[in-house]
Design a protein around this motif. Structure first.
Motif, PDB file in Angstrom:
ATOM      1  N   UNK A   1      25.647  48.111  16.217  1.00 30.80           N
ATOM      2  CA  UNK A   1      25.261  49.169  17.143  1.00 30.80           C
ATOM      3  C   UNK A   1      24.206  48.677  18.135  1.00 30.80           C
ATOM      4  N   UNK A   2      24.285  49.192  19.355  1.00 27.90           N
ATOM      5  CA  UNK A   2      23.276  48.842  20.358  1.00 27.90           C
ATOM      6  C   UNK A   2      22.489  50.072  20.807  1.00 27.90           C
ATOM      7  N   UNK A   3      22.556  51.158  20.037  1.00 26.74           N
ATOM      8  CA  UNK A   3      21.824  52.376  20.395  1.00 26.74           C
ATOM      9  C   UNK A   3      20.320  52.111  20.288  1.00 26.74           C
ATOM     10  N   UNK A   4      19.570  52.277  21.384  1.00 25.35           N
ATOM     11  CA  UNK A   4      18.138  51.965  21.358  1.00 25.35           C
ATOM     12  C   UNK A   4      17.310  52.898  20.468  1.00 25.35           C
TER      13      UNK A   4
ATOM     14  N   UNK B   1      18.072  53.641  17.380  1.00 18.39           N
ATOM     15  CA  UNK B   1      18.262  53.266  15.979  1.00 18.39           C
ATOM     16  C   UNK B   1      17.366  52.098  15.578  1.00 18.39           C
ATOM     17  N   UNK B   2      16.639  52.276  14.489  1.00 19.11           N
ATOM     18  CA  UNK B   2      15.706  51.243  14.025  1.00 19.11           C
ATOM     19  C   UNK B   2      16.399  50.046  13.392  1.00 19.11           C
ATOM     20  N   UNK B   3      17.654  50.212  12.959  1.00 16.41           N
ATOM     21  CA  UNK B   3      18.338  49.088  12.313  1.00 16.41           C
ATOM     22  C   UNK B   3      19.421  48.472  13.188  1.00 16.41           C
ATOM     23  N   UNK B   4      19.634  49.029  14.385  1.00 16.28           N
ATOM     24  CA  UNK B   4      20.581  48.412  15.316  1.00 16.28           C
ATOM     25  C   UNK B   4      19.967  47.115  15.821  1.00 16.28           C
ATOM     26  N   UNK B   5      20.797  46.139  16.060  1.00 16.80           N
ATOM     27  CA  UNK B   5      20.284  44.849  16.517  1.00 16.80           C
ATOM     28  C   UNK B   5      19.806  44.892  17.954  1.00 16.80           C
ATOM     29  N   UNK B   6      20.263  45.877  18.708  1.00 16.46           N
ATOM     30  CA  UNK B   6      19.898  45.958  20.104  1.00 16.46           C
ATOM     31  C   UNK B   6      20.754  45.100  20.997  1.00 16.46           C
ATOM     32  N   UNK B   7      21.696  44.384  20.435  1.00 17.55           N
ATOM     33  CA  UNK B   7      22.565  43.545  21.242  1.00 17.55           C
ATOM     34  C   UNK B   7      23.595  44.428  21.931  1.00 17.55           C
ATOM     35  N   UNK B   8      23.797  44.226  23.200  1.00 22.71           N
ATOM     36  CA  UNK B   8      24.809  45.007  23.890  1.00 22.71           C
ATOM     37  C   UNK B   8      26.194  44.626  23.408  1.00 22.71           C
TER      38      UNK B   8
ATOM     39  N   UNK C   1      33.699  55.292  10.314  1.00 20.20           N
ATOM     40  CA  UNK C   1      35.089  55.732  10.487  1.00 20.20           C
ATOM     41  C   UNK C   1      35.348  56.324  11.873  1.00 20.20           C
ATOM     42  N   UNK C   2      34.278  56.699  12.568  1.00 27.48           N
ATOM     43  CA  UNK C   2      34.387  57.326  13.893  1.00 27.48           C
ATOM     44  C   UNK C   2      33.421  56.632  14.853  1.00 27.48           C
ATOM     45  N   UNK C   3      33.702  55.388  15.251  1.00 26.34           N
ATOM     46  CA  UNK C   3      32.763  54.664  16.109  1.00 26.34           C
ATOM     47  C   UNK C   3      32.417  55.464  17.359  1.00 26.34           C
ATOM     48  N   UNK C   4      31.125  55.530  17.702  1.00 23.91           N
ATOM     49  CA  UNK C   4      30.722  56.265  18.901  1.00 23.91           C
ATOM     50  C   UNK C   4      31.420  55.703  20.137  1.00 23.91           C
ATOM     51  N   UNK C   5      31.942  56.571  21.003  1.00 24.26           N
ATOM     52  CA  UNK C   5      32.689  56.099  22.179  1.00 24.26           C
ATOM     53  C   UNK C   5      31.907  55.115  23.037  1.00 24.26           C
ATOM     54  N   UNK C   6      30.580  55.302  23.147  1.00 27.38           N
ATOM     55  CA  UNK C   6      29.791  54.396  23.986  1.00 27.38           C
ATOM     56  C   UNK C   6      29.676  52.996  23.386  1.00 27.38           C
TER      57      UNK C   6
END
Length: 123
Positions: free
Chosen positions: A60-63, A65-72, A38-43
């Protein structure tokens, strides 16, 4: 619209507990941080991607996070334009591949298609 269960991970951005959502209708499972949804991180916000329908962990592309895909994120500024127009080249995606295109388009048509097709990661 689906079954919600606890997922054994906390979001590294906001520290909320992550949940798993299973959709029997679509036969899919994905993870979601209730706060970031509900509050997407600004970055994570980019031009053309406001996440109006909610922000999901796989987006998410936050490095950290273990479940983020890593895609920018699409629209991420990568480097100065190759043609020297003074603008930045940003990440773009077509149906089958990624490219770097000048944010000055249509005044600048600089485009570089990235080999490898359907996956892009910033390293």
């Amino acid at each position: 619209r689906g079954e919600i269960t606890s997922y054994p991970l906390r979001c590294p951005i906001c520290t909320f507990g992550v949940v798993s959502i299973t959709s029997a209708e679509k036969q899919t499972v994905y993870q979601l941080c209730p706060w970031c949804s509900k509050n997407p991180p600004p970055e994570q916000l980019t031009v053309g991607n406001s996440f109006a329908n909610g922000f999901k962990c796989f987006e998410c592309s936050d490095p950290r996070c273990k479940i983020a895909t890593g895609r920018p994120n699409l629209g991420t500024k990568i480097r100065p334009c190759f043609l020297g127009c003074g603008k930045m080249a940003v990440l773009k995606k077509s149906k089958k591949s990624y490219s770097l295109g000048c944010e000055g388009y249509p005044n600048c048509n600089a485009t570089m298609w990235l080999p490898g097709g359907n996956d892009a990661r910033i390293i």
